[in-house]
Design a protein around this motif. Structure first.
Motif, PDB file in Angstrom:
ATOM      1  N   ALA A  60       0.810  -1.227  -0.130  1.00  0.00           N
ATOM      2  CA  ALA A  60      -0.046   0.072  -0.056  1.00  0.00           C
ATOM      3  C   ALA A  60       1.035   1.333   0.042  1.00  0.00           C
ATOM      4  O   ALA A  60       1.797   1.384   0.672  1.00  0.00           O
ATOM      5  CB  ALA A  60      -0.858  -0.010   1.057  1.00  0.00           C
TER       6      ALA A  60
ATOM      7  N   GLU B 248       1.423   5.299   0.731  1.00  0.00           N
ATOM      8  CA  GLU B 248       0.894   6.387   1.796  1.00  0.00           C
ATOM      9  C   GLU B 248       0.669   7.542   1.139  1.00  0.00           C
ATOM     10  O   GLU B 248       1.291   8.012   0.319  1.00  0.00           O
ATOM     11  CB  GLU B 248       2.007   6.398   3.210  1.00  0.00           C
ATOM     12  CG  GLU B 248       1.436   7.470   4.043  1.00  0.00           C
ATOM     13  CD  GLU B 248       2.516   7.864   5.162  1.00  0.00           C
ATOM     14  OE1 GLU B 248       1.982   8.316   6.180  1.00  0.00           O
ATOM     15  OE2 GLU B 248       3.601   7.281   5.115  1.00  0.00           O
TER      16      GLU B 248
ATOM     17  N   HIS C 202      -4.084   2.149  -1.438  1.00  0.00           N
ATOM     18  CA  HIS C 202      -3.304   3.307  -0.421  1.00  0.00           C
ATOM     19  C   HIS C 202      -4.068   3.377   0.836  1.00  0.00           C
ATOM     20  O   HIS C 202      -4.936   2.767   1.145  1.00  0.00           O
ATOM     21  CB  HIS C 202      -3.117   4.738  -1.252  1.00  0.00           C
ATOM     22  CG  HIS C 202      -4.770   5.200  -1.246  1.00  0.00           C
ATOM     23  ND1 HIS C 202      -5.591   4.792  -2.203  1.00  0.00           N
ATOM     24  CD2 HIS C 202      -5.442   6.168  -0.509  1.00  0.00           C
ATOM     25  CE1 HIS C 202      -6.828   5.349  -2.078  1.00  0.00           C
ATOM     26  NE2 HIS C 202      -6.773   6.318  -1.011  1.00  0.00           N
ATOM     27  N   TYR C 203      -3.348   4.092   1.774  1.00  0.00           N
ATOM     28  CA  TYR C 203      -3.907   4.293   2.979  1.00  0.00           C
ATOM     29  C   TYR C 203      -3.326   5.802   3.206  1.00  0.00           C
ATOM     30  O   TYR C 203      -2.469   6.525   2.783  1.00  0.00           O
ATOM     31  CB  TYR C 203      -3.521   3.606   4.169  1.00  0.00           C
ATOM     32  CG  TYR C 203      -1.835   3.445   4.176  1.00  0.00           C
ATOM     33  CD1 TYR C 203      -1.332   4.461   5.293  1.00  0.00           C
ATOM     34  CD2 TYR C 203      -1.036   2.562   3.545  1.00  0.00           C
ATOM     35  CE1 TYR C 203       0.055   4.333   5.640  1.00  0.00           C
ATOM     36  CE2 TYR C 203       0.237   2.615   3.501  1.00  0.00           C
ATOM     37  CZ  TYR C 203       0.821   3.305   4.504  1.00  0.00           C
ATOM     38  OH  TYR C 203       2.393   3.454   4.734  1.00  0.00           O
ATOM     39  N   HIS C 204      -4.056   6.492   4.383  1.00  0.00           N
ATOM     40  CA  HIS C 204      -3.685   7.713   5.005  1.00  0.00           C
ATOM     41  C   HIS C 204      -4.224   8.098   6.310  1.00  0.00           C
ATOM     42  O   HIS C 204      -4.839   6.865   6.852  1.00  0.00           O
ATOM     43  CB  HIS C 204      -4.290   8.880   3.995  1.00  0.00           C
ATOM     44  CG  HIS C 204      -5.741   8.608   3.548  1.00  0.00           C
ATOM     45  ND1 HIS C 204      -6.616   8.816   4.483  1.00  0.00           N
ATOM     46  CD2 HIS C 204      -6.293   8.112   2.322  1.00  0.00           C
ATOM     47  CE1 HIS C 204      -7.959   8.361   3.791  1.00  0.00           C
ATOM     48  NE2 HIS C 204      -7.603   8.157   2.623  1.00  0.00           N
TER      49      HIS C 204
ATOM     50  N   SER D  11      -8.441   5.393  10.043  1.00  0.00           N
ATOM     51  CA  SER D  11      -7.073   5.921   9.744  1.00  0.00           C
ATOM     52  C   SER D  11      -6.376   4.834   9.503  1.00  0.00           C
ATOM     53  O   SER D  11      -6.227   3.931  10.333  1.00  0.00           O
ATOM     54  CB  SER D  11      -6.619   6.920  10.787  1.00  0.00           C
ATOM     55  OG  SER D  11      -5.291   7.274  10.817  1.00  0.00           O
ATOM     56  N   LEU D  12      -5.601   5.207   8.304  1.00  0.00           N
ATOM     57  CA  LEU D  12      -4.245   4.015   8.047  1.00  0.00           C
ATOM     58  C   LEU D  12      -4.846   2.712   7.353  1.00  0.00           C
ATOM     59  O   LEU D  12      -4.062   1.641   7.227  1.00  0.00           O
ATOM     60  CB  LEU D  12      -3.533   3.740   9.246  1.00  0.00           C
ATOM     61  CG  LEU D  12      -2.921   5.032   9.793  1.00  0.00           C
ATOM     62  CD1 LEU D  12      -2.099   4.536  11.098  1.00  0.00           C
ATOM     63  CD2 LEU D  12      -2.239   5.786   8.750  1.00  0.00           C
ATOM     64  N   LEU D  13      -6.206   2.743   7.123  1.00  0.00           N
ATOM     65  CA  LEU D  13      -6.552   1.461   6.345  1.00  0.00           C
ATOM     66  C   LEU D  13      -6.547   1.442   5.008  1.00  0.00           C
ATOM     67  O   LEU D  13      -7.105   2.348   4.311  1.00  0.00           O
ATOM     68  CB  LEU D  13      -8.282   1.349   6.841  1.00  0.00           C
ATOM     69  CG  LEU D  13      -9.057   0.075   6.506  1.00  0.00           C
ATOM     70  CD1 LEU D  13      -8.536  -1.264   6.948  1.00  0.00           C
ATOM     71  CD2 LEU D  13     -10.361   0.184   6.512  1.00  0.00           C
ATOM     72  N   PRO D  14      -5.665   0.428   4.579  1.00  0.00           N
ATOM     73  CA  PRO D  14      -5.654   0.390   3.122  1.00  0.00           C
ATOM     74  C   PRO D  14      -6.680   0.219   2.292  1.00  0.00           C
ATOM     75  O   PRO D  14      -7.816  -0.784   2.691  1.00  0.00           O
ATOM     76  CB  PRO D  14      -4.532  -0.806   2.668  1.00  0.00           C
ATOM     77  CG  PRO D  14      -3.879  -1.044   4.171  1.00  0.00           C
ATOM     78  CD  PRO D  14      -4.925  -0.585   5.205  1.00  0.00           C
ATOM     79  N   HIS D  15      -6.820   0.773   1.078  1.00  0.00           N
ATOM     80  CA  HIS D  15      -8.157   0.764   0.334  1.00  0.00           C
ATOM     81  C   HIS D  15      -8.032   0.934  -1.026  1.00  0.00           C
ATOM     82  O   HIS D  15      -7.166   1.858  -1.589  1.00  0.00           O
ATOM     83  CB  HIS D  15      -9.288   1.430   0.959  1.00  0.00           C
ATOM     84  CG  HIS D  15      -9.098   2.957   1.238  1.00  0.00           C
ATOM     85  ND1 HIS D  15      -8.288   3.493   2.132  1.00  0.00           N
ATOM     86  CD2 HIS D  15      -9.367   4.075   0.193  1.00  0.00           C
ATOM     87  CE1 HIS D  15      -8.092   4.893   2.113  1.00  0.00           C
ATOM     88  NE2 HIS D  15      -8.811   5.196   1.052  1.00  0.00           N
TER      89      HIS D  15
ATOM     90  N   TYR E 162       2.232  -0.266   8.635  1.00  0.00           N
ATOM     91  CA  TYR E 162       2.627   0.833   7.555  1.00  0.00           C
ATOM     92  C   TYR E 162       3.804   1.417   7.938  1.00  0.00           C
ATOM     93  O   TYR E 162       4.314   1.596   8.967  1.00  0.00           O
ATOM     94  CB  TYR E 162       1.586   2.021   7.444  1.00  0.00           C
ATOM     95  CG  TYR E 162       1.353   2.596   8.733  1.00  0.00           C
ATOM     96  CD1 TYR E 162       1.948   3.697   8.757  1.00  0.00           C
ATOM     97  CD2 TYR E 162       0.650   1.923   9.906  1.00  0.00           C
ATOM     98  CE1 TYR E 162       2.021   4.734   9.989  1.00  0.00           C
ATOM     99  CE2 TYR E 162       0.689   3.064  11.142  1.00  0.00           C
ATOM    100  CZ  TYR E 162       1.440   4.183  11.083  1.00  0.00           C
ATOM    101  OH  TYR E 162       1.317   5.079  12.327  1.00  0.00           O
TER     102      TYR E 162
END
Length: 298
Positions: free
Chosen positions: A3, A5, A31-33, A67-71, A179
């Motif tokens: 993933a 960021e 990605h994640y954020h 937050s921070l969950l990849p998708h 991550y």
């Protein structure tokens, strides 16, 4: 699949992000954020992957992710760039401290804090809950300031008292996902925030991130989904909006304080982002005397 960021651009005069994606509205990779995210699909069909969950979306699909969950969302071919149909979605991003570090700790947020924990796995909203929230979100782009904030808090309240959702990613995935993050982003954004009123060359900002210019440009676009120049412009115009609402300084002075030595360029960039001139923007902030109830002092 690793993933990526993302670091999401945001106007400095707003505490959270509401925006419309049209066309191929999910061009992002897996990605994640750090932001929490609502994704409402107005028009499209396709496949969505949230953590280790793979599902399908269609019109009215609404997902809330932590937050921070990849998708990633992938439109069906008919809605992709060369497809005959145009996809349409609304997205909301916010951080857990968007109203201050202590906001989530007030008693009124106790129930919603449990929702935030569930959102670590991703939540697909269902039933009447989805219908209510979808209606609120669809009205938000036409609202500003406290109206948008009030709507978001209303959404929080609805979600704090519903069981109409499906959890997506498995607990095992959330527990095991790690991550990679560095302070490089903080250095870059911190430098921009401290120096946006000055000329910042690409070589200068690239050196802050410890990279060459070409590598920095590619890196910045991949992570922020906009170019460095576009991000810097967003920061400057956001600051200009704040100054226009706070004082009576003329537009030339405000343009200079925001890093623009050329008034024509400032006006052009402002109109490009806000769809109006700085002067018009200031006028929209003025409450007409006829709208002030009698007996009210200003």
């Amino acid at each position: 699949m690793k993933a990526v960021e993302f670091h999401l651009p945001q106007d400095v005069d707003k505490s959270f992000i509401v925006f419309r994606e049209k066309g191929d509205f999910f061009p992002a990779p897996w990605h994640y954020h750090s932001h929490y995210e609502f994704v409402l699909v107005n028009k499209s069909t396709g496949k969505r992957m949230v953590g280790d969950h793979i599902g399908y979306f269609e019109e009215d699909d609404l997902v809330f992710m932590g937050s921070l969950l990849p998708h990633v969302w992938v439109n069906d071919p008919i809605y992709q760039q060369q497809g005959p149909e145009e996809a349409d979605a609304l997205v909301i991003h916010f951080t857990d401290d968007f109203l201050g570090e202590e906001f989530m700790n007030i008693p009124e947020m106790d129930h919603f804090k449990k929702v935030l924990k569930l959102a670590d796995r991703g939540m697909a909203l269902q039933g009447e809950t989805r219908n209510k929230i979808n209606k609120i979100i669809r009205d938000m782009p036409d609202k500003t300031g406290l109206q948008r904030l009030s709507d978001l808090l209303l959404i929080f309240d609805i979600m704090a008292h519903t069981a109409e959702y499906d959890l997506l990613a498995s607990p095992r995935f959330v527990q095991n996902f790690h991550y990679d993050s560095s302070d490089r982003f903080k250095k870059i954004t911190g430098y921009i925030m401290e120096n946006f009123d000055k000329d910042i060359s690409l070589s200068e900002i690239a050196s802050v991130g410890g990279m060459g210019v070409t590598a920095f440009c590619n890196f910045f676009k991949e992570q922020f989904r906009v170019t460095f120049v576009e991000y810097l412009t967003t920061v400057r115009i956001g600051h200009a909006c704040k100054l226009l609402s706070m004082n009576d300084r003329n537009v030339v002075e405000i343009a200079y304080e925001c890093g623009y030595n050329n008034l024509a360029n400032f006006n052009r960039q402002f109109k490009k982002l806000k769809n109006m001139t700085p002067s018009h923007y200031r006028k929209t902030l003025i409450v007409p005397e006829s709208n002030i109830p009698s007996g009210t002092t200003r």
